[in-house]
Write a protein that holds these residues in place. Sequence first.
Motif, PDB file in Angstrom:
ATOM      1  N   VAL A 138       0.839  -1.197   0.000  1.00 26.10           N
ATOM      2  CA  VAL A 138       0.000   0.000   0.000  1.00 26.10           C
ATOM      3  C   VAL A 138       0.879   1.254   0.000  1.00 26.10           C
ATOM      4  N   PRO A 139       0.853   2.009  -1.095  1.00 23.50           N
ATOM      5  CA  PRO A 139       1.563   3.288  -1.090  1.00 23.50           C
ATOM      6  C   PRO A 139       0.891   4.272  -0.117  1.00 23.50           C
ATOM      7  N   VAL A 140       1.708   4.997   0.618  1.00 20.49           N
ATOM      8  CA  VAL A 140       1.207   6.051   1.501  1.00 20.49           C
ATOM      9  C   VAL A 140       1.904   7.354   1.107  1.00 20.49           C
ATOM     10  N   THR A 141       1.140   8.449   1.111  1.00 19.91           N
ATOM     11  CA  THR A 141       1.695   9.724   0.649  1.00 19.91           C
ATOM     12  C   THR A 141       1.725  10.779   1.741  1.00 19.91           C
ATOM     13  N   GLY A 142       1.096  10.522   2.863  1.00 21.90           N
ATOM     14  CA  GLY A 142       0.992  11.534   3.910  1.00 21.90           C
ATOM     15  C   GLY A 142       2.078  11.437   4.959  1.00 21.90           C
ATOM     16  N   ASP A 143       1.822  12.155   6.037  1.00 24.06           N
ATOM     17  CA  ASP A 143       2.746  12.204   7.172  1.00 24.06           C
ATOM     18  C   ASP A 143       2.466  10.998   8.064  1.00 24.06           C
ATOM     19  N   CYS A 144       3.390  10.066   8.121  1.00 24.37           N
ATOM     20  CA  CYS A 144       3.214   8.840   8.900  1.00 24.37           C
ATOM     21  C   CYS A 144       3.971   8.955  10.217  1.00 24.37           C
ATOM     22  N   ARG A 145       3.286   8.628  11.295  1.00 20.61           N
ATOM     23  CA  ARG A 145       3.884   8.642  12.628  1.00 20.61           C
ATOM     24  C   ARG A 145       3.445   7.364  13.347  1.00 20.61           C
ATOM     25  N   PRO A 146       4.364   6.725  14.074  1.00 28.51           N
ATOM     26  CA  PRO A 146       3.967   5.498  14.769  1.00 28.51           C
ATOM     27  C   PRO A 146       2.876   5.784  15.795  1.00 28.51           C
ATOM     28  N   GLN A 147       1.907   4.890  15.869  1.00 24.46           N
ATOM     29  CA  GLN A 147       0.767   5.037  16.766  1.00 24.46           C
ATOM     30  C   GLN A 147       0.649   3.787  17.625  1.00 24.46           C
ATOM     31  N   GLN A 148      -0.338   3.787  18.506  1.00 23.17           N
ATOM     32  CA  GLN A 148      -0.672   2.649  19.357  1.00 23.17           C
ATOM     33  C   GLN A 148       0.567   2.148  20.093  1.00 23.17           C
ATOM     34  N   ASN A 149       0.896   0.868  19.904  1.00 23.72           N
ATOM     35  CA  ASN A 149       2.038   0.290  20.633  1.00 23.72           C
ATOM     36  C   ASN A 149       3.325   0.296  19.817  1.00 23.72           C
ATOM     37  N   ALA A 150       3.345   1.007  18.686  1.00 24.74           N
ATOM     38  CA  ALA A 150       4.573   1.117  17.891  1.00 24.74           C
ATOM     39  C   ALA A 150       5.455   2.221  18.471  1.00 24.74           C
ATOM     40  N   LEU A 151       6.733   1.940  18.600  1.00 23.54           N
ATOM     41  CA  LEU A 151       7.670   2.902  19.173  1.00 23.54           C
ATOM     42  C   LEU A 151       8.282   3.817  18.121  1.00 23.54           C
ATOM     43  N   ASP A 152       8.414   3.293  16.898  1.00 21.72           N
ATOM     44  CA  ASP A 152       9.076   4.054  15.839  1.00 21.72           C
ATOM     45  C   ASP A 152       8.606   3.527  14.496  1.00 21.72           C
ATOM     46  N   LEU A 153       8.807   4.336  13.489  1.00 18.88           N
ATOM     47  CA  LEU A 153       8.551   3.944  12.103  1.00 18.88           C
ATOM     48  C   LEU A 153       9.791   4.309  11.303  1.00 18.88           C
ATOM     49  N   ALA A 154      10.428   3.307  10.714  1.00 19.44           N
ATOM     50  CA  ALA A 154      11.641   3.536   9.925  1.00 19.44           C
ATOM     51  C   ALA A 154      11.337   3.320   8.452  1.00 19.44           C
ATOM     52  N   TRP A 155      11.796   4.254   7.629  1.00 21.98           N
ATOM     53  CA  TRP A 155      11.672   4.109   6.174  1.00 21.98           C
ATOM     54  C   TRP A 155      13.012   3.616   5.647  1.00 21.98           C
ATOM     55  N   LEU A 156      12.997   2.414   5.095  1.00 24.43           N
ATOM     56  CA  LEU A 156      14.202   1.783   4.577  1.00 24.43           C
ATOM     57  C   LEU A 156      14.063   1.564   3.087  1.00 24.43           C
ATOM     58  N   THR A 157      15.187   1.535   2.378  1.00 22.05           N
ATOM     59  CA  THR A 157      15.126   1.164   0.969  1.00 22.05           C
ATOM     60  C   THR A 157      14.730  -0.310   0.892  1.00 22.05           C
ATOM     61  N   PRO A 158      14.195  -0.771  -0.227  1.00 22.15           N
ATOM     62  CA  PRO A 158      13.867  -2.196  -0.345  1.00 22.15           C
ATOM     63  C   PRO A 158      15.070  -3.099  -0.064  1.00 22.15           C
ATOM     64  N   GLU A 159      16.259  -2.669  -0.477  1.00 22.08           N
ATOM     65  CA  GLU A 159      17.464  -3.464  -0.246  1.00 22.08           C
ATOM     66  C   GLU A 159      17.776  -3.545   1.249  1.00 22.08           C
ATOM     67  N   GLU A 160      17.659  -2.418   1.956  1.00 24.91           N
ATOM     68  CA  GLU A 160      17.893  -2.411   3.399  1.00 24.91           C
ATOM     69  C   GLU A 160      16.861  -3.270   4.125  1.00 24.91           C
TER      70      GLU A 160
END
Length: 189
Positions: A138-160
Motif C-alpha cells: 500500500v503506497p502512503v503519501t501523507g505524514d506517517c507517525r507510529p501510533q498505538q504500541n509502535a515505538l518508531d517507524l523507519a523508512w528503509l530502501t527495499p534493499e535495506e
Amino acid sequence: MTDTADYPSDDFYPEPTQPSGWLTDEDLAVVRAQLPLVYVDAVPVRVDDSGDVVSVGLLLRVNTQGVMTRALVSGRVMYHERLRDALLRHIEKDLGPVALPQVPPSPQPFTVAEYFPTPGITAFHDPRQHAVSLAYVVPVTGDCRPQQNALDLAWLTPEEACADDVQAEMMNGQGMLLKQAMAHVGRLP
C-alpha cells in the motif's frame, strides 16, 4: 366472499442486528481456539513519480517477551467490514490519521499468508491462533507517525529492508512476507 390468507408478521423475518465486530477477550480466545480468523497485512511503501517503490515503512515494537522487533501493519478483519476498510483502519491505527494510504477501490492481495499456531507448517507462525491473512503493498503519501504500541517507524530502501540484519528483527514470518512484497513490486535485491 372468500377468506384471505394472513401473511406472516414482520417478526417472522427479524431485522438483522449489526454487531460491532468487537469480541470480549474471553470470546476472542474461544474463537481463536476453534476457527481460522481473517487478517490483513499491509506493507506501507513510498513510491516515486513513476510508481517504483523507493522505501518501505517498518514499525518498531516490543513483543510480549520484551524483545524489540520490526513489523508490518497487520490486523484482524471485523465482522461486516470490507477488506478495503480493514486496510484503511489498520493503516490509520499504526501510521496515523494523515498517512493517506492509496488503497484502490477493489484491492487485490499480492499473496495469502497462512499463520498457524504450530511452528513449521508454513513460514508464518502466530502462537495465538490459525489466521489467514491477505497481504497488500500500500503506497502512503501523507505524514506517517507510529501510533498505538509502535515505538518508531523507519523508512528503509527495499534493499535495506530485505537485508539479513533487518530480516532477523522480524518475527513470525513477516520477513518472508516483506521479501514476497518486494518481489511482487520488482524490488527484491
